[in-house]
Design an enzyme around this catalytic site. Structure first.
Site, PDB file in Angstrom:
ATOM      1  N   HIS A 122      10.386   6.952   8.259  1.00  0.00           N
ATOM      2  CA  HIS A 122      10.911   7.098   6.903  1.00  0.00           C
ATOM      3  C   HIS A 122      12.399   7.395   6.991  1.00  0.00           C
ATOM      4  CE1 HIS A 122       6.875   7.907   4.649  1.00  0.00           C
ATOM      5  NE2 HIS A 122       6.885   6.786   5.309  1.00  0.00           N
TER       6      HIS A 122
ATOM      7  N   CYS B  21      13.043   6.311  -3.484  1.00  0.00           N
ATOM      8  CA  CYS B  21      14.347   6.044  -4.082  1.00  0.00           C
ATOM      9  C   CYS B  21      15.365   6.944  -3.396  1.00  0.00           C
ATOM     10  CB  CYS B  21      14.317   6.336  -5.575  1.00  0.00           C
ATOM     11  SG  CYS B  21      15.931   6.132  -6.343  1.00  0.00           S
TER      12      CYS B  21
ATOM     13  N   HIS C  91       6.323   4.243  12.662  1.00  0.00           N
ATOM     14  CA  HIS C  91       6.373   4.250  11.203  1.00  0.00           C
ATOM     15  C   HIS C  91       7.398   5.304  10.789  1.00  0.00           C
ATOM     16  CE1 HIS C  91       4.076   3.824   7.244  1.00  0.00           C
ATOM     17  NE2 HIS C  91       4.850   4.865   7.013  1.00  0.00           N
TER      18      HIS C  91
ATOM     19  N   ARG D 278       0.819  -1.214   0.000  1.00  0.00           N
ATOM     20  CA  ARG D 278       0.000   0.000   0.000  1.00  0.00           C
ATOM     21  C   ARG D 278       0.859   1.274   0.000  1.00  0.00           C
ATOM     22  NH1 ARG D 278      -0.674   4.768   2.459  1.00  0.00           N
ATOM     23  NH2 ARG D 278      -0.252   3.772   4.479  1.00  0.00           N
ATOM     24  N   ASP D 279       1.527   1.551   1.101  1.00  0.00           N
ATOM     25  CA  ASP D 279       2.296   2.798   1.220  1.00  0.00           C
ATOM     26  C   ASP D 279       3.461   2.800   0.233  1.00  0.00           C
ATOM     27  OD1 ASP D 279       3.136   5.248   2.187  1.00  0.00           O
ATOM     28  OD2 ASP D 279       4.031   4.458   4.009  1.00  0.00           O
TER      29      ASP D 279
ATOM     30  N   ASN E 149      10.284   4.524   2.964  1.00  0.00           N
ATOM     31  CA  ASN E 149       9.989   3.787   4.182  1.00  0.00           C
ATOM     32  C   ASN E 149      11.227   3.018   4.626  1.00  0.00           C
ATOM     33  OD1 ASN E 149       6.993   3.873   4.800  1.00  0.00           O
ATOM     34  ND2 ASN E 149       6.952   3.434   2.603  1.00  0.00           N
TER      35      ASN E 149
END
Lengths: 310, 310
Positions: free
Chosen positions: B221, B252, B219, B30-31, B261
């Site tokens: 990043h 990227c 969560h 999903r993400d 992520n």
């Protein structure tokens, strides 16, 4: 971007204890450039060192007196040191493999050298053509003469956590090598995760083997993405010297053989956020790494460089 | 490579307390895919989900019922869920923005949804066209109806540490949003560092605002390279659910706008090394991410994928 102007990362003291100040031992000019494919002109290296000093870094590992046969990238060591604009408050240690290297380093007027030892038999054989025991016979005259000449000596220990041939390396074995280097007269040990496999628990276990954490530095490679997490673990154990490479020089994340050093910028971002002083101006450093990436003709693997150098 | 065969990373228990087991909430389908440029065919997505389940992951965020106008990458949500081979012991939560999304999710027979809230006014306005206060009026009927239908509801909180417009976000402000989501009926909060600026001390401070760490997930990043170090800090605070994306899908590292992520493989490497159970077979996962990178036509930003997928 804008996040820098907004004062991010926010400085928040950690709930765990951390050192107030960390010395970054910048290895980009030596460990970084020695592992890059291209040979960088000496003028560019000199400008690189100047710019790193301008950004506030105070320990700049400048070059190596390993034979130019083995490391052609640093064959210009004498020329580099002759041209160096030595700054007040900045030290420029150099790597020295043996007495011949020490002779060259002394002639060049250095004040700080680093020797490199192996924690494992296979790597001692491959890198030093020696054994774990016999390597000390090679180091002894180097350290003794260097100390007699008033030089500081750092001891690198390679393969402190894992070895590609021997697998996991017992902490006691690494500690044994480290203690012998300290006994010889090294003032600091740099514990290296040469193949980047360590995780945080191993880092804590190894550091716990040494009675004086003040004599330790850590040197992590990001091959498996663990370098910064391992650094955090080491800081929480009281380590206050961390090796890193401006822009992550020395390894490309998309190459199979990536041996990338922890990027200095990613480290500084964390230290700034943790409220740990490093004295480094992150924006100046990012600009320097961006400039150097241009000279090398490839992007920096540092996340921070890529995020900030818009 | 050989290091895997040699049993690396070595399992060493940390000197600090860590959870015995961590649930990885896999957000790649999903993400990850929602933030990739290319639109992946539904057959490939279904094979991806199958392979992720085969690797031992048990929480697979499968897709989103956000309007296809906004997220064309996931416009095939109904088709995907109709074709899904639901595995025993695996859950397939989906993202739901509003009652219309909930209707679609209920029709598709899902058992677990996630809603997304903002911790800051600017992002609430930009992402939800709402305010921090008013967003709860939007969530209330979604959560109430979902709970009445027997669904579990996760609440994502965006911009928990820094916001590109507002700068550093106070922990108390984030905790206020989180507590209101829990009060509404969310069974879990996922604290998101949407722009990747957080450092470990901030993570500890925010987690400390919540009385029940068991209701928290994190969560992160990797925009500034901090994701894994922050995860380590969260685990040490007792958090035992971590969001990550197979192969680091969704960002990227060489793009300026990287919002990558945390890569699931880099997380699993750390957990394996720390002796924390995740149930994931790293080699199977790496093979899956390598396969998906081929489908996307670009290398994975995961360090572990690049090191192991030789």
């Amino acid at each position: 971007m804008g996040t820098r102007e907004l004062g991010l990362p926010e400085k928040v003291a950690s709930v765990h204890s951390l050192p107030e100040r960390v010395t970054i031992w910048e290895v980009g000019p030596r460990d970084g450039l020695q592992n890059e494919k291209s040979i960088v002109p000496v003028e560019v290296k000199l400008e690189f060192l100047d710019r790193l000093a301008d950004s506030g870094l105070t320990m700049l590992e400048a070059t190596s007196f390993v034979s130019p046969k083995w490391v052609p990238q640093l064959a210009d060591a004498e020329q580099l040191l002759a041209g160096l604009d030595r700054r007040e408050g900045v030290r420029y240690p150099v790597l020295v493999p043996n007495e011949r290297g020490l002779d060259r380093a002394l002639e060049a007027g250095v004040s700080h050298i680093a020797i490199f030892a192996s924690a494992t038999e296979t790597f001692a054989k491959k890198n030093l053509n020696s054994t774990v025991d016999d390597q000390f016979a090679m180091f002894e005259p180097v350290v003794t003469r260097a100390r007699a000449a008033g030089l500081d000596v750092r001891g690198y220990v390679s393969m402190c956590f894992g070895d590609p041939w021997e697998g996991a390396v017992p902490a006691a074995q690494v500690a044994g090598v480290g203690k012998r280097l300290l006994d010889l007269g090294c003032s600091q040990l740099s514990l290296g995760d040469t193949i980047g496999v360590a995780t945080a628990g191993q880092v804590e276990t190894l550091i716990g083997e040494f009675p004086d954490v003040g004599a330790l530095a850590v040197h992590f490679h990001d091959t498996y993405g663990q370098a910064l997490a391992n650094t955090l673990a080491a800081l929480r154990c009281g380590v206050s010297t961390v090796d890193s490479s401006a822009g992550g020089l020395g390894g490309c994340p998309y190459a199979e053989s990536a041996t990338g050093n922890l990027a200095t910028e990613d480290l500084v971002w964390m230290l700034d956020g943790l409220g740990v002083e490093s004295g480094v101006d992150l924006d100046a450093l990012v600009a320097t790494s961006k400039w150097m990436a241009g000279k090398l003709g490839r992007p920096s693997p540092s996340r921070v460089v890529n995020a900030l150098a818009g």
